[in-house]
Design an enzyme around this catalytic site. Sequence first.
Site, PDB file in Angstrom:
ATOM      1  N   LYS A   1       0.911  -1.193   0.071  1.00  0.00           N
ATOM      2  CA  LYS A   1      -0.171   0.083  -0.069  1.00  0.00           C
ATOM      3  C   LYS A   1       0.987   1.028   0.169  1.00  0.00           C
ATOM      4  O   LYS A   1       2.046   1.221   0.762  1.00  0.00           O
ATOM      5  CB  LYS A   1      -0.896   0.089   1.230  1.00  0.00           C
ATOM      6  CG  LYS A   1      -1.967   0.904   1.422  1.00  0.00           C
ATOM      7  CD  LYS A   1      -2.972   0.812   2.320  1.00  0.00           C
ATOM      8  CE  LYS A   1      -3.772   1.783   2.878  1.00  0.00           C
ATOM      9  NZ  LYS A   1      -4.713   1.693   3.865  1.00  0.00           N
TER      10      LYS A   1
ATOM     11  N   SER B   1      -9.387   1.657   2.945  1.00  0.00           N
ATOM     12  CA  SER B   1      -8.794   2.373   1.888  1.00  0.00           C
ATOM     13  C   SER B   1      -7.987   1.616   1.193  1.00  0.00           C
ATOM     14  O   SER B   1      -7.057   1.920   0.338  1.00  0.00           O
ATOM     15  CB  SER B   1      -8.216   3.479   2.878  1.00  0.00           C
ATOM     16  OG  SER B   1      -7.185   3.023   3.615  1.00  0.00           O
TER      17      SER B   1
ATOM     18  N   SER C   1      -9.537  -0.907   6.817  1.00  0.00           N
ATOM     19  CA  SER C   1      -9.133  -0.515   5.540  1.00  0.00           C
ATOM     20  C   SER C   1      -8.350  -1.818   4.970  1.00  0.00           C
ATOM     21  O   SER C   1      -7.955  -1.845   4.059  1.00  0.00           O
ATOM     22  CB  SER C   1      -8.043   0.652   5.483  1.00  0.00           C
ATOM     23  OG  SER C   1      -8.623   1.757   5.325  1.00  0.00           O
TER      24      SER C   1
HETATM   25  N1  GLN Z   1     -12.850   3.890   6.249  1.00  0.00           N
HETATM   26  C1  GLN Z   1     -12.496   4.434   7.618  1.00  0.00           C
HETATM   27  C2  GLN Z   1     -12.147   5.675   7.571  1.00  0.00           C
HETATM   28  O1  GLN Z   1     -12.265   6.370   6.544  1.00  0.00           O
HETATM   29  C3  GLN Z   1     -11.310   3.562   7.992  1.00  0.00           C
HETATM   30  C4  GLN Z   1     -10.144   3.808   7.253  1.00  0.00           C
HETATM   31  C5  GLN Z   1      -8.941   3.057   7.570  1.00  0.00           C
HETATM   32  O2  GLN Z   1      -8.889   1.797   8.179  1.00  0.00           O
HETATM   33  N2  GLN Z   1      -7.714   3.430   7.049  1.00  0.00           N
HETATM   34  O3  GLN Z   1     -11.427   6.422   8.322  1.00  0.00           O
END
Ligand code: GLN
Length: 484
Positions: free
Chosen positions: A78, A153, A177
């Site tokens: 990532k 994400s 994410s």
């Molecule tokens: N979707 C969640 C957020 O927007 C979690 C994102 C993540 O785990 N990095 O914060």
Amino acid sequence: MKLYDLTIHQSHELLKKGEVSSIELTKAVLERISQAEEKLHAIVTVTEELALRQAEQADERIRSGDSTPLTGIPALLKDNMCTKGIRTTCSSRMLENFVPPYNATVVEKLEDAGVVIVGKGNMDEFAMGSSNEHSAFFITHNPWDLGRVPGGSSGGPAAAVATGETIYALGSDTGGSIRQPAGFCSIVGLKPTYGRVSRYGLVAFASSLDQIGPLTKDVTDSALVMNVIAGYDPRDSTSVNYPVPDYTRALIPDLKGLKLGIPREYFVEGMQKGVEEVMRTAIAKLEELGATVDWEASLPSTKYALAAYYIIAPSEAMANLARYDGVKYGYSHDGENMWDAMEKTRQFGFGPEVKRRIILGTYALSAGYYDAYYLKAQKVRTLIMQEFQQAFEHYDALITPTSPTVPFKIGQKVDDPLQMYLSDVCTLPINIGGIPGLVVPAGFCDGLPVGMQILGKPFSEETLLRIGYAYEQATGWGQQRPRV
Ligand code: GLN
């Protein structure tokens, strides 16, 4: 079977026997990237030259008999993990040209094991989002239906694993994410216990919640990657000095003697019917495999987790992102004076979702509001942790859906932040509790993937892997590959 569809352990067998070389495997993956990227858009930077160089070294290492289960096998990272000499953008204009002078600990560990890095995966900007639509560069598409989101994400890495643009990937998980995109792409994703994997060199979003973990095609691969990346790191003060087991020893195909709880709060209102059906069938399978199942488990504070997360995560994000001033960190915009330049840097360097989080966090921490919001959220956090702790006095693991719906359409939620936030109701509480969570493919609803989430007490990754493995061996859902 195509070489790019192999798992880590299948690749390793072929490499060891000399039936395939790392160069061949790497070329197959790189070719798959050039063929599928046009539709998928999962990768920000392809590191072809580096990959071929590492593959050559790996082949030498394998010939000399000094290989590990990961040697010579392509991986995608990532794009929020620092890679020395390779652009690390967080899918943000702010870091578009950032080339780190050092490697994250996980990258170092993978390199020691003989990794072949094929590139850096697309993500929601600074890991803020659940759909990849907040990447500043492009939207990654779901390989099962190109009109839908891959989740976020870590949507780029997850879509890439499912499609064979890499053999496996590393993602990060602050509120889901790793797990939500794993569920949306029908692969395996593990968020380890907070402190299990070093965060050194991971660009910080919400430091008390962030954790790195594997995105893989099956549970065995997840265990193999954990064997390499887990462990104490003095460079991360929150890393825990706790022995690392051989996770592959947990992979036994039955669940005899295990007690599983199904927390009713996770079967939320508004949950898609088809998702619930898949979950009920999956849970019946777990029973068949020897587990006892209690449908009456309850974690009553779950309903406050989302609200607490959206105070805690933005508060930490606001502090972490303060460093991007265009002077010491990040892209810099010209201006009439220092303040003007700094304002423009942040105005043009950050996208709308990142700005929303900074504003939320600044508000929650401001004088007069701190007690009402931040302090209260921290109290809720304690409550949620206690409830998990109590639940794990009765159960070896909890089973929940990963998301209330199947992957949604691109554009469906992007203009409605609250709807987007709600798609994480089942994954957020796990980060707040600091506990591990494993997602495995559990079937399909109208041709779209559904993931099952398995939760355990801190440092019980082995139990989760055992449950995931037994389920996977009995059902084989994860063996289906999307056609891209
Ligand atoms: N979707 C969640 C957020 O927007 C979690 C994102 C993540 O785990 N990095 O914060």
